[in-house]
Each structure stands twice: as C-alpha cells, then as structure tokens.
Motif scaffolding. Structure first.
Motif, PDB file in Angstrom:
ATOM      1  N   VAL A 150       6.433  10.142  -6.825  1.00  0.00           N
ATOM      2  CA  VAL A 150       6.763   9.367  -8.019  1.00  0.00           C
ATOM      3  C   VAL A 150       6.800   7.886  -7.662  1.00  0.00           C
ATOM      4  O   VAL A 150       7.295   7.498  -6.593  1.00  0.00           O
ATOM      5  CB  VAL A 150       8.121   9.820  -8.595  1.00  0.00           C
ATOM      6  N   GLU A 151       6.268   7.043  -8.529  1.00  0.00           N
ATOM      7  CA  GLU A 151       6.234   5.606  -8.269  1.00  0.00           C
ATOM      8  C   GLU A 151       7.649   5.043  -8.120  1.00  0.00           C
ATOM      9  O   GLU A 151       8.587   5.498  -8.784  1.00  0.00           O
ATOM     10  CB  GLU A 151       5.497   4.890  -9.399  1.00  0.00           C
ATOM     11  N   ARG A 192       0.834  -1.198   0.000  1.00  0.00           N
ATOM     12  CA  ARG A 192       0.000   0.000   0.000  1.00  0.00           C
ATOM     13  C   ARG A 192       0.868   1.247   0.000  1.00  0.00           C
ATOM     14  O   ARG A 192       1.926   1.285   0.621  1.00  0.00           O
ATOM     15  CB  ARG A 192      -0.929   0.023   1.216  1.00  0.00           C
ATOM     16  N   ARG A 193       0.401   2.268  -0.699  1.00  0.00           N
ATOM     17  CA  ARG A 193       1.075   3.559  -0.715  1.00  0.00           C
ATOM     18  C   ARG A 193       0.030   4.643  -0.467  1.00  0.00           C
ATOM     19  O   ARG A 193      -1.072   4.592  -1.013  1.00  0.00           O
ATOM     20  CB  ARG A 193       1.751   3.813  -2.070  1.00  0.00           C
ATOM     21  N   PHE A 194       0.379   5.620   0.368  1.00  0.00           N
ATOM     22  CA  PHE A 194      -0.504   6.750   0.620  1.00  0.00           C
ATOM     23  C   PHE A 194       0.065   7.975  -0.092  1.00  0.00           C
ATOM     24  O   PHE A 194       1.259   8.277   0.037  1.00  0.00           O
ATOM     25  CB  PHE A 194      -0.626   7.030   2.123  1.00  0.00           C
ATOM     26  N   ALA A 195      -0.775   8.656  -0.849  1.00  0.00           N
ATOM     27  CA  ALA A 195      -0.321   9.820  -1.606  1.00  0.00           C
ATOM     28  C   ALA A 195      -1.440  10.849  -1.664  1.00  0.00           C
ATOM     29  O   ALA A 195      -2.622  10.521  -1.501  1.00  0.00           O
ATOM     30  CB  ALA A 195       0.101   9.415  -3.016  1.00  0.00           C
ATOM     31  N   ASN A 251       5.367   1.499 -13.760  1.00  0.00           N
ATOM     32  CA  ASN A 251       4.018   0.912 -13.786  1.00  0.00           C
ATOM     33  C   ASN A 251       3.733   0.040 -12.562  1.00  0.00           C
ATOM     34  O   ASN A 251       3.042  -0.973 -12.647  1.00  0.00           O
ATOM     35  CB  ASN A 251       3.815   0.091 -15.061  1.00  0.00           C
ATOM     36  N   VAL A 252       4.240   0.447 -11.408  1.00  0.00           N
ATOM     37  CA  VAL A 252       4.045  -0.352 -10.202  1.00  0.00           C
ATOM     38  C   VAL A 252       2.588  -0.342  -9.741  1.00  0.00           C
ATOM     39  O   VAL A 252       2.127  -1.275  -9.077  1.00  0.00           O
ATOM     40  CB  VAL A 252       4.972   0.149  -9.074  1.00  0.00           C
ATOM     41  N   TYR A 253       1.831   0.707 -10.101  1.00  0.00           N
ATOM     42  CA  TYR A 253       0.427   0.787  -9.686  1.00  0.00           C
ATOM     43  C   TYR A 253      -0.526   0.210 -10.732  1.00  0.00           C
ATOM     44  O   TYR A 253      -1.736   0.154 -10.502  1.00  0.00           O
ATOM     45  CB  TYR A 253       0.036   2.238  -9.408  1.00  0.00           C
ATOM     46  N   GLY A 254      -0.004  -0.204 -11.887  1.00  0.00           N
ATOM     47  CA  GLY A 254      -0.847  -0.758 -12.934  1.00  0.00           C
ATOM     48  C   GLY A 254      -1.601  -1.993 -12.462  1.00  0.00           C
ATOM     49  O   GLY A 254      -1.053  -2.829 -11.736  1.00  0.00           O
ATOM     50  N   ALA A 255      -2.879  -2.107 -12.848  1.00  0.00           N
ATOM     51  CA  ALA A 255      -3.764  -3.212 -12.450  1.00  0.00           C
ATOM     52  C   ALA A 255      -4.046  -3.204 -10.953  1.00  0.00           C
ATOM     53  O   ALA A 255      -4.530  -4.193 -10.403  1.00  0.00           O
ATOM     54  CB  ALA A 255      -3.190  -4.561 -12.874  1.00  0.00           C
ATOM     55  N   GLY A 285       5.427   7.440 -13.570  1.00  0.00           N
ATOM     56  CA  GLY A 285       5.945   8.506 -12.723  1.00  0.00           C
ATOM     57  C   GLY A 285       4.945   8.883 -11.653  1.00  0.00           C
ATOM     58  O   GLY A 285       4.583   8.074 -10.800  1.00  0.00           O
ATOM     59  N   ALA A 286       4.469  10.128 -11.695  1.00  0.00           N
ATOM     60  CA  ALA A 286       3.473  10.596 -10.730  1.00  0.00           C
ATOM     61  C   ALA A 286       2.068  10.571 -11.306  1.00  0.00           C
ATOM     62  O   ALA A 286       1.117  10.981 -10.637  1.00  0.00           O
ATOM     63  CB  ALA A 286       3.818  12.012 -10.268  1.00  0.00           C
ATOM     64  N   ALA A 287       1.920  10.095 -12.540  1.00  0.00           N
ATOM     65  CA  ALA A 287       0.609  10.051 -13.199  1.00  0.00           C
ATOM     66  C   ALA A 287       0.013   8.650 -13.105  1.00  0.00           C
ATOM     67  O   ALA A 287       0.674   7.660 -13.429  1.00  0.00           O
ATOM     68  CB  ALA A 287       0.732  10.472 -14.655  1.00  0.00           C
ATOM     69  N   VAL A 288      -1.231   8.581 -12.662  1.00  0.00           N
ATOM     70  CA  VAL A 288      -1.949   7.312 -12.536  1.00  0.00           C
ATOM     71  C   VAL A 288      -3.188   7.387 -13.421  1.00  0.00           C
ATOM     72  O   VAL A 288      -4.023   8.281 -13.251  1.00  0.00           O
ATOM     73  CB  VAL A 288      -2.351   7.040 -11.074  1.00  0.00           C
ATOM     74  N   THR A 289      -3.307   6.463 -14.366  1.00  0.00           N
ATOM     75  CA  THR A 289      -4.449   6.442 -15.280  1.00  0.00           C
ATOM     76  C   THR A 289      -5.479   5.432 -14.789  1.00  0.00           C
ATOM     77  O   THR A 289      -5.162   4.257 -14.590  1.00  0.00           O
ATOM     78  CB  THR A 289      -4.010   6.071 -16.707  1.00  0.00           C
ATOM     79  N   LEU A 290      -6.701   5.898 -14.593  1.00  0.00           N
ATOM     80  CA  LEU A 290      -7.777   5.043 -14.105  1.00  0.00           C
ATOM     81  C   LEU A 290      -8.504   4.393 -15.275  1.00  0.00           C
ATOM     82  O   LEU A 290      -8.538   4.928 -16.381  1.00  0.00           O
ATOM     83  CB  LEU A 290      -8.770   5.858 -13.269  1.00  0.00           C
TER      84      LEU A 290
END
Length: 217
Positions: free
Chosen positions: A179-180, A161-164, A184-188, A210-215
C-alpha cells in the motif's frame, strides 16, 4: 566477391538487428538458418527490403523493410511497445553455400517509423545522415524540459524509488503487493518493469490509490 558474379542462387540477404537494451537477433531471407560472425541468422523468407536510396548529398538515406510478425523474432507486442525503436540494423549479402567467406555491406542505420498491418509490419531504416535532421538546440517551452532524476534535473531519486511486486493487472490498473505510504504518492510518476513480459519497459502513472496504480493510456 566472386559469388556476386556467379549464379545469383547462392546469394542470401541478412539482417543483424541490435536493440538499445542489448538484445541482438539475426534474420535471413534464405530458407535455412545461417551462422554468421557467431550469431545465428534465423530463416525469415518473408523479410524483404525495398530499394536502397543512397546519395552523396546531405539527404538522409532511407530504406523500408517489410516482413511477417513472428513471436520467435519480431512480435507485434514488442513493436507497439517500442522495444525496437532506435534499434541498429545492418543489411548485407553473403554466399549461403559458405564457399566464399565474407559479406557485402548493403546498408545500415536505425529503425525509424514502424507500421503494422494485420500479421505484417513495415519498418523504416534511416541512415546515419538522418542525424543531421535532428534539432541542435532545445525548443523553449513553459514546462521543465529535464527528465525527473536526470543530470539536469538534479533531484536525488534514491529515496523516491519503491520496489513492489505486481499481483494483478486489469486494463490500465495495476495492483501491487504494498500500500502506498501516502495518498496518490505515485501519481505523475514512472513505473519501470524489471521482470516478466514487460521487462525493460516504462509506463507513466496517472494516479495511485492504496495498492492500485492507474497507468496513463
């Protein structure tokens, strides 16, 4: 209840709605607010129930509730986000004059299908017998049927888990303040909102850079 045998002008229909996250609201078709069992039932003259279909068989009892979308009670954004999915609803009648305490239960259940049309909505209220329509066993599938991190999965999530803090949001791209650690560590993964207007909601992550997360759409 003697008020049911007198003039019908003293009868008010009321709804008590409890969401799965613990939020509870009260609504009434009366022209002023009513305090019932410690909960203020806000005047919502546009709220109208359909005929209640009930039976002694195994068919699920159903009823439709129609009303206007208001930001103070039930908003379109919350409906579409799924905040009211599965909410418990109790419909009852009271004597709005207060001359005779007590209430007459008319129906209860959980909110099923919800439809919106402009500034109005219709919600299906499904009775307790609807549980009999649920499958009793899981359907087989080529993919894992467990949720990541749940009891069946067994994967420990403490270190995953990461809090941001969200600093920007443009359509489906969310920019966070960190920054991740790897590509792509948050992908899926899953984004759980813990503050702001989306608090309590979850969004599936398509990819991260990076710092962008696509939902996911």
């Amino acid at each position: 209840m003697s008020f049911l045998q007198g003039p019908l002008t003293t009868i008010a229909l009321c709804w008590r709605i409890e969401r799965r996250d613990g939020v509870a609201i009260g609504l009434t078709d009366h022209d002023r607010d009513l305090l019932i069992d410690g909960l203020v039932h806000r005047a919502a003259p546009g709220m109208t129930p359909s005929a209640i279909k009930r039976g002694d068989g195994l068919d699920a009892d159903t009823m439709d509730i129609a009303g206007a979308l208001t930001s103070a009670a039930i908003g379109e954004r919350d409906l579409l986000a799924g905040r009211w999915d599965g909410a418990r609803v109790a419909l009852f009648a009271v004597d709005w004059t207060g001359a005779e305490p007590g209430k007459v239960a008319l129906g209860e259940g959980v909110i099923g299908a919800v439809e919106t049309d402009g500034q109005a909505f219709t919600a299906e209220l499904r009775g307790s017998a609807a549980r009999l329509e649920r499958p009793v066993v899981e359907a087989t599938s080529p993919e894992c049927r467990a949720e990541l991190g749940d009891r069946r999965c067994g994967v420990a999530m403490a270190g995953r888990r990461r809090f941001a803090r969200v600093v920007a949001c443009v359509e489906r791209v969310v920019t966070i303040d960190a920054v991740e650690p790897s590509a792509n560590v948050y992908g899926a993964g899953l984004l759980r909102w813990i503050g702001g207007a989306n608090s309590g909601l979850e969004s599936a992550v398509s990819q991260s850079d990076g710092a962008a997360v696509t939902l996911r759409g």
